[in-house]
Design an enzyme around this catalytic site. Structure first.
Site, PDB file in Angstrom:
ATOM      1  N   ILE A  45      10.426   4.305 -26.416  1.00 16.53           N
ATOM      2  CA  ILE A  45      10.419   5.874 -26.239  1.00 16.53           C
ATOM      3  C   ILE A  45       8.986   6.077 -26.361  1.00 16.53           C
ATOM      4  O   ILE A  45       8.589   6.804 -25.265  1.00 16.53           O
ATOM      5  CB  ILE A  45      11.129   6.416 -27.122  1.00 16.53           C
ATOM      6  N   PHE A  82       3.649   6.317 -34.502  1.00 20.37           N
ATOM      7  CA  PHE A  82       3.557   5.509 -35.752  1.00 20.37           C
ATOM      8  C   PHE A  82       3.748   4.132 -35.880  1.00 20.37           C
ATOM      9  O   PHE A  82       4.078   3.362 -34.787  1.00 20.37           O
ATOM     10  CB  PHE A  82       4.915   6.326 -36.787  1.00 20.37           C
ATOM     11  N   PRO A 118      14.827   0.568 -24.861  1.00 26.08           N
ATOM     12  CA  PRO A 118      13.579   1.082 -24.297  1.00 26.08           C
ATOM     13  C   PRO A 118      12.545   1.545 -25.207  1.00 26.08           C
ATOM     14  O   PRO A 118      12.869   2.038 -26.154  1.00 26.08           O
ATOM     15  CB  PRO A 118      14.047   2.268 -23.513  1.00 26.08           C
ATOM     16  N   LYS A 120       0.805   0.796 -26.420  1.00 28.67           N
ATOM     17  CA  LYS A 120       1.536   1.804 -26.189  1.00 28.67           C
ATOM     18  C   LYS A 120       1.043   2.752 -25.245  1.00 28.67           C
ATOM     19  O   LYS A 120       1.739   3.540 -24.621  1.00 28.67           O
ATOM     20  CB  LYS A 120       2.249   2.282 -27.490  1.00 28.67           C
ATOM     21  N   ASP A 158      14.400  -1.805 -32.138  1.00 28.42           N
ATOM     22  CA  ASP A 158      13.820  -2.614 -31.296  1.00 28.42           C
ATOM     23  C   ASP A 158      14.861  -3.152 -30.487  1.00 28.42           C
ATOM     24  O   ASP A 158      14.747  -3.306 -29.050  1.00 28.42           O
ATOM     25  CB  ASP A 158      12.775  -3.559 -31.772  1.00 28.42           C
ATOM     26  N   LYS A 186      37.534  -3.222 -32.977  1.00 26.01           N
ATOM     27  CA  LYS A 186      36.707  -4.044 -33.945  1.00 26.01           C
ATOM     28  C   LYS A 186      36.813  -5.367 -33.853  1.00 26.01           C
ATOM     29  O   LYS A 186      37.989  -6.044 -33.454  1.00 26.01           O
ATOM     30  CB  LYS A 186      37.463  -3.345 -35.434  1.00 26.01           C
ATOM     31  N   ASN A 221      18.200   0.732 -39.710  1.00 27.11           N
ATOM     32  CA  ASN A 221      16.813   0.148 -40.776  1.00 27.11           C
ATOM     33  C   ASN A 221      16.907   1.365 -41.784  1.00 27.11           C
ATOM     34  O   ASN A 221      17.638   2.168 -41.938  1.00 27.11           O
ATOM     35  CB  ASN A 221      15.488   0.417 -40.004  1.00 27.11           C
TER      36      ASN A 221
END
Ligand code: CTP
Length: 399
Positions: free
Chosen positions: A305, A323, A303, A341, A276, A286, A208
């Site tokens: 965290i 966050f 998982p 969470k 995720d 490859k 990301n």
């Protein structure tokens, strides 16, 4: 108290220089010794005589004063202090510092010093908000320079906004924090940062856009308050801060393992942009292109965290900060995320591409706590980090 500490005070050329007379008194009242240096422009605002009378020491103004046999050389002068304080730090002085100039005594001392440096900026609001000053500030904070102020309010030039130098007592408090024991001395804080890379095959991965800039700034700000920081980072663009324990990982599963190995901690700040999902079956070789046949990737969930740590029955850090990267309904989604969470706070930000936050140098956050949502102004990532670290210290100092 600042007994036995020496501050090298570089006074820049701005109207706020007059406040330095009071600042010298306040520093001395607390036991600090002050070695004053005036730039040429500062001498238009305050006289060497008044500064010297208050400091009770010789005032340095000219690089070439220091070449005489009887005088201290500039290298030595730059190192005699426990802290170099630049107040007022004008836009020009900040630019010189960020650019590494050394064309007068003040800038030469700032280049030659190996002691911590703190700036108390003061300038017109437009100058403070100018992209050049924003860039210079980000560079200086990245170099480990500490910041106090500026405050918002009416200015001598008749305008209103951020740019007023912090008040002498605020500067003294910041100096005490910098030179004192540190609010987080003896506390262990875990920080996750950066993206994770989830391999598809030996050469490809899913990632990301996180640069790791915010998490890195948070680790540095916690370190500055004296915390022992364990910094678990994915493959980020920015280099990890000095003076923290760095654990470099690649995947979400490795990050969870590193986090669990680092516990117990007094607080955990989960700034990483963890993927995720991972590819369910990473291939050992490859994946080759086959005529017209497209590969199908099957995903497995990684998982969580933050949730794993926040919901630990035993050994949960006293403060767990998550966050939330959102693209719409930031407060509603982040509030729901906090509950889901099980963390104490959520630092929420709007990561729509037009905000320029992900991968950018600034952040506009909403802090979600049990008391509700608190919107912070758009600030540089190090400024967000400093505020967050102060808030964390506010909670942990009571424990
Ligand atoms: N996080 C984590 N482990 C994961 C996913 C996220 O620790 N596998 C943490 C992040 O470090 C962050 C918080 O959870 O502190 C929220 O991350 P975010 O990506 O916004 O939330 P998601 O859990 O992905 O939720 P959603 O997909 O609903 O936005």
């Amino acid at each position: 108290m600042l007994a036995g500490k020496r501050v090298l005070l570089i006074i820049g050329g701005g109207i706020a220089a007059y406040k330095c007379l009071d600042l010298i008194r306040r520093l001395k009242e607390r036991g600090a010794a002050v070695t004053p240096v005036l730039t040429r422009a500062a001498q238009e605002f305050v006289t060497p005589l008044s500064v010297s009378a208050l400091a009770g020491e010789k005032v340095y103004t000219d690089l070439f004063d220091l070449t005489g046999e009887a005088e201290m050389g500039h290298i030595q002068l730059s190192r005699v202090a426990d802290l170099v304080l630049v107040a007022p730090a004008t836009a020009d002085l900040m630019a010189k510092m960020a650019g590494g100039h050394a064309d007068d005594l003040a800038s030469t001392l700032l280049m030659a010093t190996d002691t911590p440096v703190m700036i108390a900026p003061a300038m017109n609001v437009r100058m403070w908000e100018h992209p050049a000053t924003r860039r210079n500030l980000a560079t200086l904070l990245g170099d480990g320079v500490r910041l106090v102020g500026p405050n918002a309010g009416d200015m001598a030039c008749g305008e209103h906004g951020p740019g007023r130098m912090a008040e002498p007592l605020e500067i003294v408090a910041a100096v005490e924090t910098a030179l004192g024991d540190g609010l987080l001395r003896g506390k262990r804080v875990l920080v996750t940062s950066g993206p994770t890379h989830e391999p598809i095959d030996p050469v490809r991965y899913i990632a990301n856009r996180s640069s790791g800039a915010q998490g890195t700034a948070i680790a540095a700000a916690l370190r500055d308050l004296g915390a022992e920081v364990i910094f678990v980072t994915g493959p980020a663009d920015v280099v990890p801060p000095q003076g923290v324990q760095v654990v470099a990982v690649e995947t979400a599963r490795q990050m969870l393992e590193a986090v669990e190995a680092a516990l117990p901690a007094d607080a955990g700040v989960f700034a990483a942009a963890v993927a995720d999902w991972r590819v369910a079956r990473e291939t050992a070789s490859k994946i080759k292109k086959k005529n017209g046949q497209l590969p199908v990737l099957e995903f497995a969930e990684n998982p969580d965290i933050l949730a794993t740590v926040a919901q630990r029955a035993k050994g949960r850090p006293a403060l767990v900060v998550g966050f939330a990267a959102e693209t719409d309904d930031v407060v509603a989604h982040a509030t729901a995320k906090r509950a889901r969470k099980g963390c104490d706070w959520i630092v929420a930000n709007d990561v729509r591409p037009e905000t320029g936050i992900m991968g950018g140098s600034e952040n506009a956050v909403v802090l979600i706590t049990e008391d509700g949502a608190e919107t912070w102004p758009r600030l540089s990532k190090p400024e967000v980090a400093a505020r967050l670290a102060e808030r964390i210290a506010g909670v942990l100092a009571g424990n």
